[in-house]
Design a protein around this motif. Structure first.
Motif, PDB file in Angstrom:
ATOM      1  N   ARG A  24       0.834  -1.210   0.000  1.00  0.00           N
ATOM      2  CA  ARG A  24       0.000   0.000   0.000  1.00  0.00           C
ATOM      3  C   ARG A  24       0.863   1.252   0.000  1.00  0.00           C
ATOM      4  NH1 ARG A  24      -2.823  -3.095   3.919  1.00  0.00           N
ATOM      5  NH2 ARG A  24      -1.849  -1.862   5.569  1.00  0.00           N
ATOM      6  N   ALA A  25       1.905   1.241   0.816  1.00  0.00           N
ATOM      7  CA  ALA A  25       2.742   2.429   0.949  1.00  0.00           C
ATOM      8  C   ALA A  25       3.531   2.707  -0.329  1.00  0.00           C
ATOM      9  CB  ALA A  25       3.695   2.248   2.134  1.00  0.00           C
ATOM     10  N   PHE A  26       4.099   1.683  -0.936  1.00  0.00           N
ATOM     11  CA  PHE A  26       4.871   1.889  -2.162  1.00  0.00           C
ATOM     12  C   PHE A  26       3.981   2.397  -3.293  1.00  0.00           C
ATOM     13  CE2 PHE A  26       8.058  -1.407  -0.539  1.00  0.00           C
ATOM     14  CZ  PHE A  26       9.014  -0.432  -0.222  1.00  0.00           C
ATOM     15  N   VAL A  27       2.774   1.866  -3.381  1.00  0.00           N
ATOM     16  CA  VAL A  27       1.856   2.309  -4.433  1.00  0.00           C
ATOM     17  C   VAL A  27       1.410   3.747  -4.176  1.00  0.00           C
ATOM     18  CG1 VAL A  27      -0.441   1.953  -5.424  1.00  0.00           C
ATOM     19  CG2 VAL A  27       1.073  -0.010  -5.039  1.00  0.00           C
ATOM     20  N   ARG A  28       1.156   4.065  -2.926  1.00  0.00           N
ATOM     21  CA  ARG A  28       0.611   5.386  -2.592  1.00  0.00           C
ATOM     22  C   ARG A  28       1.687   6.474  -2.615  1.00  0.00           C
ATOM     23  NH1 ARG A  28      -1.039   4.419   2.464  1.00  0.00           N
ATOM     24  NH2 ARG A  28      -2.857   3.310   1.639  1.00  0.00           N
ATOM     25  N   HIS A  29       2.876   6.156  -2.092  1.00  0.00           N
ATOM     26  CA  HIS A  29       3.890   7.183  -1.899  1.00  0.00           C
ATOM     27  C   HIS A  29       5.117   7.027  -2.799  1.00  0.00           C
ATOM     28  CE1 HIS A  29       1.582   8.374   1.613  1.00  0.00           C
ATOM     29  NE2 HIS A  29       1.686   7.152   2.109  1.00  0.00           N
ATOM     30  N   GLY A  30       5.226   5.905  -3.507  1.00  0.00           N
ATOM     31  CA  GLY A  30       6.435   5.662  -4.284  1.00  0.00           C
ATOM     32  C   GLY A  30       7.559   5.163  -3.396  1.00  0.00           C
ATOM     33  N   PHE A  31       8.563   4.578  -4.005  1.00  0.00           N
ATOM     34  CA  PHE A  31       9.659   4.005  -3.228  1.00  0.00           C
ATOM     35  C   PHE A  31      10.348   5.054  -2.360  1.00  0.00           C
ATOM     36  CE2 PHE A  31      14.147   2.909  -2.711  1.00  0.00           C
ATOM     37  CZ  PHE A  31      14.052   1.648  -2.150  1.00  0.00           C
ATOM     38  N   ASN A  32      10.652   6.209  -2.952  1.00  0.00           N
ATOM     39  CA  ASN A  32      11.408   7.224  -2.222  1.00  0.00           C
ATOM     40  C   ASN A  32      10.591   7.911  -1.144  1.00  0.00           C
ATOM     41  OD1 ASN A  32      13.794   6.832  -3.726  1.00  0.00           O
ATOM     42  ND2 ASN A  32      12.994   8.103  -5.385  1.00  0.00           N
ATOM     43  N   GLY A  33       9.268   7.820  -1.241  1.00  0.00           N
ATOM     44  CA  GLY A  33       8.420   8.466  -0.257  1.00  0.00           C
ATOM     45  C   GLY A  33       8.096   7.611   0.948  1.00  0.00           C
ATOM     46  N   VAL A  34       8.606   6.389   0.964  1.00  0.00           N
ATOM     47  CA  VAL A  34       8.314   5.448   2.053  1.00  0.00           C
ATOM     48  C   VAL A  34       9.503   5.369   2.998  1.00  0.00           C
ATOM     49  CG1 VAL A  34       7.861   3.033   2.629  1.00  0.00           C
ATOM     50  CG2 VAL A  34       6.715   4.096   0.679  1.00  0.00           C
ATOM     51  N   THR A  35       9.253   5.499   4.269  1.00  0.00           N
ATOM     52  CA  THR A  35      10.292   5.316   5.288  1.00  0.00           C
ATOM     53  C   THR A  35       9.969   4.092   6.121  1.00  0.00           C
ATOM     54  OG1 THR A  35       9.146   6.643   6.966  1.00  0.00           O
ATOM     55  CG2 THR A  35      10.591   7.817   5.423  1.00  0.00           C
ATOM     56  N   MET A  36      10.992   3.538   6.732  1.00  0.00           N
ATOM     57  CA  MET A  36      10.780   2.384   7.594  1.00  0.00           C
ATOM     58  C   MET A  36       9.892   2.750   8.777  1.00  0.00           C
ATOM     59  SD  MET A  36      12.089  -0.182   6.164  1.00  0.00           S
ATOM     60  CE  MET A  36      13.414  -1.364   5.965  1.00  0.00           C
ATOM     61  N   GLU A  37      10.014   3.973   9.255  1.00  0.00           N
ATOM     62  CA  GLU A  37       9.196   4.421  10.381  1.00  0.00           C
ATOM     63  C   GLU A  37       7.716   4.453   9.990  1.00  0.00           C
ATOM     64  OE1 GLU A  37      13.270   5.322  11.045  1.00  0.00           O
ATOM     65  OE2 GLU A  37      11.974   5.866   9.350  1.00  0.00           O
ATOM     66  N   ARG A  38       7.438   4.935   8.763  1.00  0.00           N
ATOM     67  CA  ARG A  38       6.051   4.984   8.286  1.00  0.00           C
ATOM     68  C   ARG A  38       5.494   3.567   8.134  1.00  0.00           C
ATOM     69  NH1 ARG A  38       4.866   8.521   3.105  1.00  0.00           N
ATOM     70  NH2 ARG A  38       4.405  10.110   4.658  1.00  0.00           N
ATOM     71  N   LEU A  39       6.306   2.680   7.618  1.00  0.00           N
ATOM     72  CA  LEU A  39       5.861   1.294   7.454  1.00  0.00           C
ATOM     73  C   LEU A  39       5.583   0.645   8.806  1.00  0.00           C
ATOM     74  CD1 LEU A  39       8.204  -0.051   4.619  1.00  0.00           C
ATOM     75  CD2 LEU A  39       5.747   0.321   4.506  1.00  0.00           C
ATOM     76  N   ALA A  40       6.474   0.882   9.749  1.00  0.00           N
ATOM     77  CA  ALA A  40       6.299   0.292  11.073  1.00  0.00           C
ATOM     78  C   ALA A  40       5.002   0.765  11.715  1.00  0.00           C
ATOM     79  CB  ALA A  40       7.492   0.646  11.957  1.00  0.00           C
ATOM     80  N   GLU A  41       4.711   2.065  11.556  1.00  0.00           N
ATOM     81  CA  GLU A  41       3.484   2.613  12.127  1.00  0.00           C
ATOM     82  C   GLU A  41       2.246   2.012  11.460  1.00  0.00           C
ATOM     83  OE1 GLU A  41       1.286   6.963  12.720  1.00  0.00           O
ATOM     84  OE2 GLU A  41       3.358   6.837  11.985  1.00  0.00           O
ATOM     85  N   GLU A  42       2.282   1.894  10.126  1.00  0.00           N
ATOM     86  CA  GLU A  42       1.120   1.372   9.408  1.00  0.00           C
ATOM     87  C   GLU A  42       0.898  -0.103   9.711  1.00  0.00           C
ATOM     88  OE1 GLU A  42      -0.758   1.245   4.891  1.00  0.00           O
ATOM     89  OE2 GLU A  42       0.868   2.626   5.399  1.00  0.00           O
ATOM     90  N   ALA A  43       1.988  -0.860   9.863  1.00  0.00           N
ATOM     91  CA  ALA A  43       1.865  -2.293  10.141  1.00  0.00           C
ATOM     92  C   ALA A  43       1.735  -2.577  11.635  1.00  0.00           C
ATOM     93  CB  ALA A  43       3.067  -3.038   9.573  1.00  0.00           C
TER      94      ALA A  43
END
Length: 237
Positions: free
Chosen positions: A27-46
Protein backbone atom coordinates in the motif's frame (compact mmCIF):
# COMPACT_ATOMS: atom_id res chain seq x y z
CA UNK A 1 8.61 -31.80 23.36
CA UNK A 2 7.24 -29.16 25.72
CA UNK A 3 8.79 -26.38 23.62
CA UNK A 4 7.03 -27.46 20.41
CA UNK A 5 3.76 -25.54 20.98
CA UNK A 6 5.69 -22.39 21.90
CA UNK A 7 7.90 -22.77 18.84
CA UNK A 8 4.81 -23.16 16.68
CA UNK A 9 3.25 -20.03 18.12
CA UNK A 10 6.43 -18.04 17.45
CA UNK A 11 6.51 -19.26 13.86
CA UNK A 12 2.83 -18.38 13.37
CA UNK A 13 3.32 -14.93 14.85
CA UNK A 14 6.36 -14.37 12.65
CA UNK A 15 4.42 -15.41 9.54
CA UNK A 16 1.56 -13.06 10.42
CA UNK A 17 3.95 -10.18 11.07
CA UNK A 18 5.67 -10.74 7.73
CA UNK A 19 2.30 -10.84 5.93
CA UNK A 20 1.20 -7.61 7.65
CA UNK A 21 4.46 -5.94 6.64
CA UNK A 22 4.07 -6.99 3.02
CA UNK A 23 0.50 -5.70 2.91
CA UNK A 24 1.48 -2.38 4.50
CA UNK A 25 4.52 -2.04 2.24
CA UNK A 26 2.51 -2.71 -0.91
CA UNK A 27 0.00 0.00 0.00
CA UNK A 28 2.74 2.43 0.95
CA UNK A 29 4.87 1.89 -2.16
CA UNK A 30 1.86 2.31 -4.43
CA UNK A 31 0.61 5.39 -2.59
CA UNK A 32 3.89 7.18 -1.90
CA UNK A 33 6.44 5.66 -4.28
CA UNK A 34 9.66 4.01 -3.23
CA UNK A 35 11.41 7.22 -2.22
CA UNK A 36 8.42 8.47 -0.26
CA UNK A 37 8.31 5.45 2.05
CA UNK A 38 10.29 5.32 5.29
CA UNK A 39 10.78 2.38 7.59
CA UNK A 40 9.20 4.42 10.38
CA UNK A 41 6.05 4.98 8.29
CA UNK A 42 5.86 1.29 7.45
CA UNK A 43 6.30 0.29 11.07
CA UNK A 44 3.48 2.61 12.13
CA UNK A 45 1.12 1.37 9.41
CA UNK A 46 1.87 -2.29 10.14
CA UNK A 47 1.77 -1.68 13.93
CA UNK A 48 5.21 -3.18 14.50
CA UNK A 49 8.57 -1.83 15.57
CA UNK A 50 11.18 -0.67 13.06
CA UNK A 51 13.45 -3.36 14.43
CA UNK A 52 10.84 -5.98 13.55
CA UNK A 53 10.99 -4.88 9.91
CA UNK A 54 14.74 -5.34 9.83
CA UNK A 55 14.26 -8.70 11.49
CA UNK A 56 12.33 -9.85 8.41
CA UNK A 57 13.98 -7.87 5.61
CA UNK A 58 17.54 -6.64 5.21
CA UNK A 59 16.55 -3.09 4.22
CA UNK A 60 13.94 -1.15 2.25
CA UNK A 61 15.22 -2.59 -1.02
CA UNK A 62 14.82 -6.10 0.36
CA UNK A 63 11.27 -5.34 1.45
CA UNK A 64 10.47 -3.85 -1.95
CA UNK A 65 11.81 -6.95 -3.74
CA UNK A 66 9.75 -9.18 -1.44
CA UNK A 67 6.58 -7.24 -2.28
CA UNK A 68 7.33 -7.43 -6.01
CA UNK A 69 8.16 -11.14 -5.77
CA UNK A 70 4.81 -11.81 -4.13
CA UNK A 71 3.12 -10.01 -7.03
CA UNK A 72 5.02 -12.10 -9.58
CA UNK A 73 4.05 -15.32 -7.82
CA UNK A 74 0.37 -14.37 -7.77
CA UNK A 75 0.52 -13.36 -11.43
CA UNK A 76 1.94 -16.79 -12.20
CA UNK A 77 -0.97 -18.41 -10.37
CA UNK A 78 -3.44 -16.47 -12.52
CA UNK A 79 -1.75 -17.69 -15.68
CA UNK A 80 -1.78 -21.27 -14.42
CA UNK A 81 -5.54 -20.97 -13.93
CA UNK A 82 -5.80 -19.79 -17.52
CA UNK A 83 -3.83 -22.79 -18.76
CA UNK A 84 -6.07 -25.13 -16.77
CA UNK A 85 -9.23 -23.68 -18.37
CA UNK A 86 -8.80 -25.58 -21.67
CA UNK A 87 -6.89 -28.41 -23.30
CA UNK A 88 -6.33 -26.24 -26.37
CA UNK A 89 -2.98 -24.37 -26.28
CA UNK A 90 -4.42 -21.56 -28.40
CA UNK A 91 -7.39 -21.16 -26.04
CA UNK A 92 -4.97 -21.22 -23.10
CA UNK A 93 -3.01 -18.36 -24.67
CA UNK A 94 -6.13 -16.31 -25.23
CA UNK A 95 -7.50 -17.06 -21.76
CA UNK A 96 -4.24 -15.68 -20.37
CA UNK A 97 -5.38 -12.32 -21.70
CA UNK A 98 -8.43 -12.51 -19.46
CA UNK A 99 -6.24 -13.71 -16.59
CA UNK A 100 -4.13 -10.59 -16.94
CA UNK A 101 -7.25 -8.43 -16.83
CA UNK A 102 -8.53 -10.31 -13.76
CA UNK A 103 -5.20 -9.84 -12.04
CA UNK A 104 -5.45 -6.08 -12.56
CA UNK A 105 -9.09 -5.86 -11.45
CA UNK A 106 -8.67 -8.00 -8.35
CA UNK A 107 -5.18 -6.88 -7.29
CA UNK A 108 -4.51 -3.42 -8.76
CA UNK A 109 -1.69 -2.75 -6.31
CA UNK A 110 0.23 -5.89 -7.17
CA UNK A 111 -0.44 -5.38 -10.86
CA UNK A 112 1.70 -2.26 -10.83
CA UNK A 113 4.75 -4.23 -9.70
CA UNK A 114 4.33 -6.50 -12.73
CA UNK A 115 3.42 -4.00 -15.41
CA UNK A 116 5.79 -1.12 -14.77
CA UNK A 117 8.92 -2.66 -13.26
CA UNK A 118 7.78 -1.26 -9.95
CA UNK A 119 5.97 1.88 -8.85
CA UNK A 120 8.92 4.28 -8.94
CA UNK A 121 12.57 4.14 -9.87
CA UNK A 122 14.89 3.03 -7.09
CA UNK A 123 18.60 3.50 -6.56
CA UNK A 124 20.33 1.13 -8.98
CA UNK A 125 21.11 -2.21 -7.39
CA UNK A 126 21.32 -4.15 -10.63
CA UNK A 127 23.94 -6.48 -9.22
CA UNK A 128 21.92 -7.30 -6.14
CA UNK A 129 21.13 -11.01 -5.97
CA UNK A 130 17.53 -10.39 -4.88
CA UNK A 131 16.84 -8.19 -7.89
CA UNK A 132 18.28 -10.81 -10.22
CA UNK A 133 16.12 -13.51 -8.67
CA UNK A 134 13.03 -11.33 -9.05
CA UNK A 135 13.80 -10.68 -12.73
CA UNK A 136 14.40 -14.38 -13.29
CA UNK A 137 11.07 -15.30 -11.70
CA UNK A 138 9.13 -12.92 -13.91
CA UNK A 139 11.05 -14.15 -16.95
CA UNK A 140 10.18 -17.73 -16.01
CA UNK A 141 6.47 -16.83 -15.81
CA UNK A 142 6.64 -15.24 -19.27
CA UNK A 143 8.63 -18.19 -20.60
CA UNK A 144 5.74 -20.43 -19.58
CA UNK A 145 3.42 -18.21 -21.59
CA UNK A 146 5.82 -18.39 -24.53
CA UNK A 147 5.79 -22.16 -24.29
CA UNK A 148 1.97 -22.21 -24.52
CA UNK A 149 2.22 -20.19 -27.74
CA UNK A 150 4.86 -22.62 -28.97
CA UNK A 151 2.55 -25.53 -28.19
CA UNK A 152 -0.22 -23.86 -30.22
CA UNK A 153 2.16 -23.61 -33.18
CA UNK A 154 3.40 -27.18 -32.72
CA UNK A 155 -0.10 -28.67 -32.76
CA UNK A 156 -1.14 -26.60 -35.76
CA UNK A 157 -3.64 -24.32 -33.99
CA UNK A 158 -1.42 -21.29 -34.57
CA UNK A 159 0.21 -20.68 -37.92
CA UNK A 160 3.90 -21.32 -38.66
CA UNK A 161 4.36 -17.56 -39.10
CA UNK A 162 3.99 -17.09 -35.33
CA UNK A 163 7.22 -16.60 -33.36
CA UNK A 164 6.44 -17.70 -29.77
CA UNK A 165 9.10 -15.53 -28.11
CA UNK A 166 8.21 -12.34 -29.92
CA UNK A 167 4.48 -12.97 -29.63
CA UNK A 168 4.73 -13.53 -25.87
CA UNK A 169 6.59 -10.25 -25.39
CA UNK A 170 4.22 -8.40 -27.71
CA UNK A 171 1.13 -9.60 -25.86
CA UNK A 172 2.64 -8.88 -22.45
CA UNK A 173 3.48 -5.35 -23.57
CA UNK A 174 0.10 -4.84 -25.22
CA UNK A 175 -1.82 -5.96 -22.14
CA UNK A 176 0.36 -3.70 -19.98
CA UNK A 177 -0.40 -0.77 -22.25
CA UNK A 178 -4.13 -1.36 -22.23
CA UNK A 179 -4.45 -1.71 -18.49
CA UNK A 180 -2.16 1.29 -17.97
CA UNK A 181 -4.91 3.42 -19.53
CA UNK A 182 -6.77 3.14 -16.21
CA UNK A 183 -4.03 5.33 -14.69
CA UNK A 184 -4.63 8.19 -17.11
CA UNK A 185 -6.85 11.10 -16.14
CA UNK A 186 -7.37 12.59 -19.60
CA UNK A 187 -9.50 11.68 -22.62
CA UNK A 188 -7.33 8.63 -23.30
CA UNK A 189 -8.13 7.06 -19.93
CA UNK A 190 -10.45 4.09 -19.56
CA UNK A 191 -12.36 2.79 -16.57
CA UNK A 192 -12.46 -0.91 -15.67
CA UNK A 193 -15.48 -1.55 -17.90
CA UNK A 194 -13.70 0.12 -20.78
CA UNK A 195 -10.56 -1.93 -20.21
CA UNK A 196 -12.64 -5.12 -20.14
CA UNK A 197 -14.21 -4.26 -23.50
CA UNK A 198 -10.85 -3.22 -24.94
CA UNK A 199 -9.24 -6.46 -23.80
CA UNK A 200 -11.99 -8.54 -25.39
CA UNK A 201 -11.58 -6.62 -28.66
CA UNK A 202 -7.83 -7.18 -28.55
CA UNK A 203 -8.26 -10.90 -27.88
CA UNK A 204 -10.55 -11.21 -30.89
CA UNK A 205 -8.02 -9.45 -33.10
CA UNK A 206 -5.11 -11.54 -31.79
CA UNK A 207 -6.84 -14.92 -32.04
CA UNK A 208 -7.72 -14.25 -35.67
CA UNK A 209 -4.11 -13.33 -36.39
CA UNK A 210 -2.69 -16.42 -34.66
CA UNK A 211 -5.08 -19.07 -35.94
CA UNK A 212 -3.92 -21.43 -38.70
CA UNK A 213 -6.26 -22.02 -41.68
CA UNK A 214 -7.06 -25.58 -40.55
CA UNK A 215 -8.55 -24.23 -37.33
CA UNK A 216 -10.96 -21.79 -38.95
CA UNK A 217 -14.66 -22.37 -39.55
CA UNK A 218 -16.56 -22.20 -42.82
CA UNK A 219 -16.79 -18.42 -42.43
CA UNK A 220 -13.01 -18.16 -42.20
CA UNK A 221 -13.10 -17.14 -38.53
CA UNK A 222 -11.10 -18.79 -35.76
CA UNK A 223 -12.91 -21.59 -33.94
CA UNK A 224 -10.93 -21.08 -30.70
CA UNK A 225 -13.07 -19.90 -27.79
CA UNK A 226 -12.28 -16.73 -25.86
CA UNK A 227 -12.72 -18.06 -22.33
CA UNK A 228 -13.05 -15.87 -19.24
CA UNK A 229 -11.77 -16.81 -15.82
CA UNK A 230 -14.02 -16.64 -12.75
CA UNK A 231 -12.93 -14.31 -9.99
CA UNK A 232 -10.11 -15.68 -7.89
CA UNK A 233 -10.46 -16.27 -4.14
CA UNK A 234 -8.83 -13.59 -1.97
CA UNK A 235 -5.03 -13.83 -2.00
CA UNK A 236 -3.24 -14.81 1.17
CA UNK A 237 0.31 -14.10 2.18
Amino acid sequence: MSSTPATGRVATRRTRTRAALLEAAERAFVRHGFNGVTMERLAEEADVSVGSIYGHFSNKDGLYVAVATRAVELFGEYLQRAYAASDSPLEQVMTAGDAYLRFHLEHPGRFRFIAFDGVESRPSIANDAEDRVLAERLAAVLDGFRDRIGAAVACGEAGPHVDPELTARFLFGAWNGMVALTLRHDALGLDDAGISACTMQARRIVVEGLTAPAHRGGDGRATARLLDLPSAPPATG
